[in-house]
Design a protein around this motif. Structure first.
Motif, PDB file in Angstrom:
ATOM      1  N   UNK A  50     -17.965 -46.944   8.585  1.00 12.33           N
ATOM      2  CA  UNK A  50     -18.219 -47.991   9.579  1.00 12.33           C
ATOM      3  C   UNK A  50     -17.298 -47.833  10.779  1.00 12.33           C
ATOM      4  N   UNK A  51     -16.048 -47.455  10.526  1.00 16.01           N
ATOM      5  CA  UNK A  51     -15.105 -47.245  11.630  1.00 16.01           C
ATOM      6  C   UNK A  51     -15.530 -46.060  12.482  1.00 16.01           C
ATOM      7  N   UNK A  52     -16.015 -45.000  11.833  1.00 15.58           N
ATOM      8  CA  UNK A  52     -16.478 -43.824  12.573  1.00 15.58           C
ATOM      9  C   UNK A  52     -17.699 -44.148  13.426  1.00 15.58           C
ATOM     10  N   UNK A  53     -18.543 -45.048  12.924  1.00 13.99           N
ATOM     11  CA  UNK A  53     -19.742 -45.446  13.661  1.00 13.99           C
ATOM     12  C   UNK A  53     -19.462 -46.538  14.683  1.00 13.99           C
ATOM     13  N   UNK A  54     -18.238 -47.070  14.679  1.00 15.36           N
ATOM     14  CA  UNK A  54     -17.892 -48.125  15.625  1.00 15.36           C
ATOM     15  C   UNK A  54     -18.502 -49.473  15.294  1.00 15.36           C
ATOM     16  N   UNK A  55     -18.813 -49.691  14.033  1.00 22.25           N
ATOM     17  CA  UNK A  55     -19.413 -50.961  13.628  1.00 22.25           C
ATOM     18  C   UNK A  55     -18.339 -52.030  13.453  1.00 22.25           C
ATOM     19  N   UNK A  56     -18.619 -53.265  13.813  1.00 18.53           N
ATOM     20  CA  UNK A  56     -17.609 -54.327  13.717  1.00 18.53           C
ATOM     21  C   UNK A  56     -17.337 -54.780  12.284  1.00 18.53           C
ATOM     22  N   UNK A  57     -18.263 -54.480  11.363  1.00 21.57           N
ATOM     23  CA  UNK A  57     -18.097 -54.914   9.977  1.00 21.57           C
ATOM     24  C   UNK A  57     -18.559 -53.817   9.025  1.00 21.57           C
ATOM     25  N   UNK A  58     -18.122 -53.933   7.772  1.00 20.74           N
ATOM     26  CA  UNK A  58     -18.519 -52.977   6.737  1.00 20.74           C
ATOM     27  C   UNK A  58     -19.721 -53.537   5.997  1.00 20.74           C
ATOM     28  N   UNK A  59     -20.814 -52.780   5.989  1.00 21.65           N
ATOM     29  CA  UNK A  59     -22.055 -53.261   5.397  1.00 21.65           C
ATOM     30  C   UNK A  59     -22.629 -52.241   4.431  1.00 21.65           C
ATOM     31  N   UNK A  60     -23.366 -52.745   3.435  1.00 23.35           N
ATOM     32  CA  UNK A  60     -24.037 -51.879   2.468  1.00 23.35           C
ATOM     33  C   UNK A  60     -25.169 -52.649   1.808  1.00 23.35           C
ATOM     34  N   UNK A  61     -26.345 -52.052   1.782  1.00 19.90           N
ATOM     35  CA  UNK A  61     -27.527 -52.636   1.135  1.00 19.90           C
ATOM     36  C   UNK A  61     -27.796 -54.062   1.622  1.00 19.90           C
ATOM     37  N   UNK A  62     -27.702 -54.246   2.923  1.00 27.51           N
ATOM     38  CA  UNK A  62     -28.010 -55.552   3.498  1.00 27.51           C
ATOM     39  C   UNK A  62     -26.965 -56.618   3.230  1.00 27.51           C
ATOM     40  N   UNK A  63     -25.772 -56.213   2.816  1.00 25.25           N
ATOM     41  CA  UNK A  63     -24.693 -57.163   2.566  1.00 25.25           C
ATOM     42  C   UNK A  63     -23.447 -56.730   3.337  1.00 25.25           C
ATOM     43  N   UNK A  64     -22.658 -57.725   3.764  1.00 22.22           N
ATOM     44  CA  UNK A  64     -21.407 -57.445   4.466  1.00 22.22           C
ATOM     45  C   UNK A  64     -20.245 -57.578   3.498  1.00 22.22           C
ATOM     46  N   UNK A  65     -19.392 -56.568   3.482  1.00 23.31           N
ATOM     47  CA  UNK A  65     -18.220 -56.576   2.608  1.00 23.31           C
ATOM     48  C   UNK A  65     -17.061 -57.193   3.380  1.00 23.31           C
ATOM     49  N   UNK A  66     -16.521 -58.320   2.936  1.00 23.07           N
ATOM     50  CA  UNK A  66     -15.479 -59.019   3.688  1.00 23.07           C
ATOM     51  C   UNK A  66     -14.184 -58.227   3.769  1.00 23.07           C
ATOM     52  N   UNK A  67     -13.351 -58.595   4.723  1.00 19.41           N
ATOM     53  CA  UNK A  67     -12.112 -57.850   4.965  1.00 19.41           C
ATOM     54  C   UNK A  67     -11.122 -57.990   3.818  1.00 19.41           C
ATOM     55  N   UNK A  68     -11.150 -59.123   3.091  1.00 19.21           N
ATOM     56  CA  UNK A  68     -10.185 -59.279   2.003  1.00 19.21           C
ATOM     57  C   UNK A  68     -10.454 -58.293   0.873  1.00 19.21           C
ATOM     58  N   UNK A  69     -11.724 -57.946   0.647  1.00 19.01           N
ATOM     59  CA  UNK A  69     -12.054 -56.935  -0.353  1.00 19.01           C
ATOM     60  C   UNK A  69     -11.533 -55.568   0.081  1.00 19.01           C
ATOM     61  N   UNK A  70     -11.638 -55.279   1.363  1.00 22.94           N
ATOM     62  CA  UNK A  70     -11.121 -54.015   1.876  1.00 22.94           C
ATOM     63  C   UNK A  70      -9.605 -53.941   1.737  1.00 22.94           C
ATOM     64  N   UNK A  71      -8.928 -55.054   1.978  1.00 21.95           N
ATOM     65  CA  UNK A  71      -7.473 -55.074   1.833  1.00 21.95           C
ATOM     66  C   UNK A  71      -7.063 -54.865   0.373  1.00 21.95           C
ATOM     67  N   UNK A  72      -7.807 -55.473  -0.558  1.00 24.25           N
ATOM     68  CA  UNK A  72      -7.520 -55.269  -1.975  1.00 24.25           C
ATOM     69  C   UNK A  72      -7.720 -53.808  -2.353  1.00 24.25           C
ATOM     70  N   UNK A  73      -8.777 -53.192  -1.843  1.00 27.10           N
ATOM     71  CA  UNK A  73      -9.034 -51.775  -2.132  1.00 27.10           C
ATOM     72  C   UNK A  73      -7.889 -50.905  -1.645  1.00 27.10           C
ATOM     73  N   UNK A  74      -7.403 -51.166  -0.429  1.00 23.78           N
ATOM     74  CA  UNK A  74      -6.272 -50.409   0.098  1.00 23.78           C
ATOM     75  C   UNK A  74      -5.021 -50.631  -0.748  1.00 23.78           C
ATOM     76  N   UNK A  75      -4.819 -51.866  -1.179  1.00 23.36           N
ATOM     77  CA  UNK A  75      -3.643 -52.189  -1.990  1.00 23.36           C
ATOM     78  C   UNK A  75      -3.685 -51.463  -3.331  1.00 23.36           C
TER      79      UNK A  75
END
Length: 480
Positions: free
Chosen positions: A362-387
């Motif tokens: 999503x960052x490479x495509x310049x998209x404002x949010x992370x999406x998959x299969x018609x759903x948006x993955x919230x930022x807190x899930x991304x932070x947990x993944x990084x952690x």
């Protein structure tokens, strides 16, 4: 009379102390399920350490040294599969029964086990316990953070999910045992012995542990592709996680009704399975110690089998110590990822990898949010993944450096066994069996942290979560 009064007072004090302890445990179970989970696993490890230390647990009747008993208890409860002793010959029938029971208890999972015991102790699941269970295992939970009205209704399914965990474990292991039994007979195993080895192999495959009950391991079944395929199926079912099993049981192959978690888990698992097999095939086809002496079919099948087992299975047909250094690195990468969340597998989990990959895309495509299969993955899930990745990498790095310093062995061998321990895989280059006691304790701690989970450990350490009602000024540092 005086003696009676003294006895009454002592009895009251004991009763009061027991009542206080019961209330304390109940409050811990309902108020902090993550800490309770750590307490439960620690207690189980101590209990099994004592049991493995009994002379009756060994074939020789001699007490097992503390370091070996502790390591075996951790490896069993944490469903890892690593061992500092010969599991087939060192332990008596009583010891093997302990292993069988321990891996099934450990396979229930940290938060699932804590929720069940919390329910038994408190007679009910507290709201926070339900939220924790829903967050870790409920496939219908769409995101973390505050729970909306729709998700609150779904919390009522937590009890059903916990029942599914126990029932699915029993049903799957029984089915696997029934499939494995004929192959054991064909392989020359005595019918009565096969009655024990079949459920043992079934439990070790579904729990992703990898212990074998016979001295030769999988060597007698190296060309029995049906037997090995059943083991792979058991490892796959155990590694995808109970939430995915729950989703498949409810919605079968209605893909549109699958949760995003189930979709990401299945897709990522299948991709890693085929990619891993392809890489092992390329790296090992000319190695005379592993695949070099096999024909095309054997090489291909064994590449897929090795790929499946490095995901958390722990079984091996070839000697892991004979793999090329490049293959050990690839195996370490696959083991570090592991299987699905709330599963018998370890590692950082495939959904963590999927979320990070989607975030990068999503960052490479310049998209404002992370999406998959018609759903948006919230930022807190991304932070947990990084952690999770950061903490996992830190644990592996510290453990690898420490054990390398203690043993003086090569880094690739130490790294492989450390990642195998952290990801609760159970494959070994042969290093684990030769570790001195200080290194044994380090690897045991690594296994414990890998099984309990970095997120659970972080939640257990954090007594409370504080909300911040203000925002600081923004300033962007240079990154990259």
């Amino acid at each position: 009379m005086a003696d009676d009064s003294v006895g009454v007072r002592v009895g009251r004090r004991i009763g009061a102390a027991a009542g206080s302890l019961f209330r304390g445990v109940r409050e811990l179970a309902t108020a902090s399920p993550s800490r309770f989970a750590v307490l439960v696993f620690s207690t189980l490890i101590l209990v099994f350490t004592g049991l493995f230390s009994l002379p009756a647990a060994t074939t020789s009747g001699i007490r097992t040294p503390f370091a070996d008993a502790l390591f075996t208890a951790v490896s069993t409860i944490c469903v890892t599969g690593l061992s500092t002793v010969d599991m087939a010959t060192h332990w008596s029938p009583f010891g093997h029964v302990l292993v069988f029971i321990g891996v099934n208890v450990g396979a229930m999972g940290v938060l699932t086990l804590a929720s069940i015991l919390g329910l038994v102790i408190s007679k009910r699941l507290g709201l926070r316990a339900k939220l924790i269970a829903a967050g870790d295992t409920n496939p219908l939970r769409a995101h973390g953070g505050p729970v909306n009205e729709g998700q609150t209704v779904r919390l009522g399914e937590v009890g059903q999910l916990l029942a599914t965990v126990a029932l699915s474990t029993l049903v799957i292991e029984v089915a696997l045992a029934l499939l494995l039994y004929p192959s054991l007979l064909i392989g020359g195993v005595d019918p009565l012995t096969a009655l024990w080895e079949a459920p043992f192999y079934a439990a070790m495959s579904f729990t992703n542990t990898g212990f074998t009950p016979n001295a030769g391991g999988l060597t007698p079944f190296a060309t029995d592709y049906f037997f090995l395929t059943v083991l792979m199926a058991g490892v796959f079912l155990g590694s995808i996680g109970f939430p995915v099993i729950f989703t498949l049981w409810r919605h079968h192959f209605h893909l549109r009704r699958w949760s995003l978690h189930a979709k990401l888990t299945i897709i990522t698992t299948v991709i890693l399975f085929f990619v891993g097999a392809g890489v092992f095939l390329l790296l090992e086809y000319a190695n005379p110690k592993t695949f070099g002496g096999m024909d095309a079919w054997d090489t291909t099948f064994q590449a897929f089998f090795l790929s499946a087992m490095t995901r958390s299975g722990g079984f091996s047909v070839v000697d892991i110590g004979d793999l090329n250094g490049s293959s050990l690195v690839v195996g370490s990468m696959l083991m570090f990822v592991g299987g699905g969340s709330a599963s018998t597998a370890g590692g950082i989990k495939v959904t963590t990898l999927a979320v990070l990959a989607l975030a990068v895309w999503s960052e490479a495509k310049g998209r404002p949010s992370v999406e998959a299969f018609g759903r948006r993955i919230p930022s807190d899930v991304q932070r947990v993944a990084l952690s999770v990745v950061a903490w996992g990498a830190t644990i592996v790095a510290v453990s690898t450096i420490t054990i390398t310093q203690i043993t003086g062995d090569t880094v690739e061998n130490v790294l492989f066994d450390v990642v195998s321990g952290f990801a609760t895989v159970g494959l070994s280059t042969g290093l684990t069996a030769t570790l001195p006691d200080p290194a044994v304790y380090v690897l045991a701690l690594t296994m414990f942290m890998g099984r309990v989970g970095t997120v659970t450990l972080a939640a257990a350490v954090a007594a409370t979560s504080r909300s911040q009602h203000y925002s600081l000024p923004v300033e962007r540092p240079i990154v990259g």
